[in-house]
Design an enzyme around this catalytic site. Sequence first.
Site, PDB file in Angstrom:
ATOM      1  N   PHE A  99       8.271  13.439 -37.088  1.00  0.00           N
ATOM      2  CA  PHE A  99       8.584  12.421 -36.086  1.00  0.00           C
ATOM      3  C   PHE A  99       8.647  11.022 -36.687  1.00  0.00           C
ATOM      4  O   PHE A  99       9.282  10.118 -36.130  1.00  0.00           O
ATOM      5  CB  PHE A  99       7.555  12.463 -34.955  1.00  0.00           C
ATOM      6  CG  PHE A  99       6.250  11.761 -35.232  1.00  0.00           C
ATOM      7  CD1 PHE A  99       6.045  10.447 -34.839  1.00  0.00           C
ATOM      8  CD2 PHE A  99       5.213  12.423 -35.875  1.00  0.00           C
ATOM      9  CE1 PHE A  99       4.847   9.803 -35.086  1.00  0.00           C
ATOM     10  CE2 PHE A  99       4.009  11.786 -36.120  1.00  0.00           C
ATOM     11  CZ  PHE A  99       3.826  10.471 -35.730  1.00  0.00           C
ATOM     12  N   LYS A 100       8.023  10.831 -37.845  1.00  0.00           N
ATOM     13  CA  LYS A 100       7.994   9.514 -38.462  1.00  0.00           C
ATOM     14  C   LYS A 100       9.403   9.029 -38.835  1.00  0.00           C
ATOM     15  O   LYS A 100       9.617   7.838 -39.058  1.00  0.00           O
ATOM     16  CB  LYS A 100       7.120   9.529 -39.719  1.00  0.00           C
ATOM     17  CG  LYS A 100       5.727  10.113 -39.534  1.00  0.00           C
ATOM     18  CD  LYS A 100       4.845   9.228 -38.683  1.00  0.00           C
ATOM     19  CE  LYS A 100       3.458   9.812 -38.499  1.00  0.00           C
ATOM     20  NZ  LYS A 100       2.600   9.644 -39.658  1.00  0.00           N
ATOM     21  N   ASP A 101      10.370   9.940 -38.907  1.00  0.00           N
ATOM     22  CA  ASP A 101      11.726   9.536 -39.265  1.00  0.00           C
ATOM     23  C   ASP A 101      12.314   8.548 -38.263  1.00  0.00           C
ATOM     24  O   ASP A 101      13.064   7.644 -38.648  1.00  0.00           O
ATOM     25  CB  ASP A 101      12.647  10.763 -39.365  1.00  0.00           C
ATOM     26  CG  ASP A 101      12.393  11.589 -40.617  1.00  0.00           C
ATOM     27  OD1 ASP A 101      12.179  10.987 -41.678  1.00  0.00           O
ATOM     28  OD2 ASP A 101      12.396  12.827 -40.526  1.00  0.00           O
ATOM     29  N   ALA A 104      10.591   5.045 -38.944  1.00  0.00           N
ATOM     30  CA  ALA A 104      10.851   4.552 -40.298  1.00  0.00           C
ATOM     31  C   ALA A 104      12.289   4.081 -40.448  1.00  0.00           C
ATOM     32  O   ALA A 104      12.557   3.032 -41.063  1.00  0.00           O
ATOM     33  CB  ALA A 104      10.533   5.639 -41.317  1.00  0.00           C
ATOM     34  N   THR A 131       4.129  10.139 -43.036  1.00  0.00           N
ATOM     35  CA  THR A 131       4.648   8.770 -42.993  1.00  0.00           C
ATOM     36  C   THR A 131       5.342   8.384 -44.289  1.00  0.00           C
ATOM     37  O   THR A 131       6.444   7.822 -44.282  1.00  0.00           O
ATOM     38  CB  THR A 131       3.512   7.774 -42.703  1.00  0.00           C
ATOM     39  OG1 THR A 131       2.973   8.039 -41.411  1.00  0.00           O
ATOM     40  CG2 THR A 131       4.012   6.351 -42.760  1.00  0.00           C
TER      41      THR A 131
END
Length: 419
Positions: A99-101, A104, A131
């Site tokens: 989900f960090k995509d 970021a 992350t």
Amino acid sequence: MVRSTRGGESVPLSVAIARGQARDGGLYLPPRLPPHDGPWGDDLPARARTALRPFFAGDELEPSLDDVVRESFTFPAPLRWLDDTTALLELFHGPTAAFKDFGARFLAACLARLVPQGRTATVLVATSGDTGAAVAAAFWRRRRFRVVVLHPDGRVSPRQAHQLAAFGDNVTTFRVAGSFDDCQRIVKQAFADAELTARHGLVSANSISLGRLLPQMSYYVHAALEVAAAGKPRANFVVPTGNLGNAFACLLARDAGAPIGEVVLATNRNRVLPDFLATGTYTPGASLATLANAMDVGAPSNLERLRARYAEPAREVSADWVDDDTIRATIRATASAHGVDVCPHTACGLAVLARRRAAGAGGPWLVPAPAHPGKFETVVETLVGHVVPVPAGLAELLARPAHAELLDASLNALAHQLR
């Protein structure tokens, strides 16, 4: 304007995104805005623009918001229904399968417009697993940026470790001799050092960054609206969380007017958040290693935001925790009952939801699936009894050579490497 949780300053949103952490040591807190009552738009990018536009109003980034969203939200966040009232919100369809995509890539698109020509910024990030790879991928080969990733040596999955060290070029990865809390401490110390920050043009890409936090509202808005469009009652969420950034974004989405009901936090044995919400006393501690390693956080940074925004946090959100045996049992049970493989972090959410269901909780419940199970094959495959397919983006990273230097858990060691 956004303000520090410690009251020391208020700055434009673009300044907060570029700076990361407030100069008084606090975190930037977005303002309370009137709830949006529609229309929201018909797809994830449109709903992202609707949710984010009020925060960007009047900021220098406002004219670029549509382009930033267009660059960032290039993959879906679909719902996968396990039964009529339970769904996974799949957040792992981006380039690094986590989900960090979302956050970021949004942050990278913002900073690309904020860092002046002729200057180089150093993106410094601590990671408990996902992350770092998302940030590295978002900034990889971007001119005027270098990325420094710190992760706890031996406390991420083998595939996560390979991902983190597989970029090269403008990305440098360090294996820190310590825990994630050590990595996070070093990063905070670096940003508190004005001379070091200025010399290297340090910018933050951790969950303390509003440039990552605000766009994460979007998939909660989108999922809740999809549930409403299906004619179901208001969606409730059980959010697996470690540093509290993803879960705080869910609360912001609800505040913004998305049709979201109850929000429950799910943690592993690092139970600081459940204990705080149950007792009102915050007792950070050393992080404990668990199967859900990306949530191994003993001092959640975004708790400061929760306490600053809500006078009575326990009235806004509740929490529960699970141990490794429960994680294992939930992975097995989900595969057996639904034919769906889940990562250990998703399993935390499903296990907490199962307890809520047993206690009589009805209505639709969504559990964000923050990472693809293929990133945790040493755990998942032994439990489900078959090979978990690897997404194409992850397979490409795993095929690259990887290298990460060992780093002592100290600011001096990091400062030496930055020089």
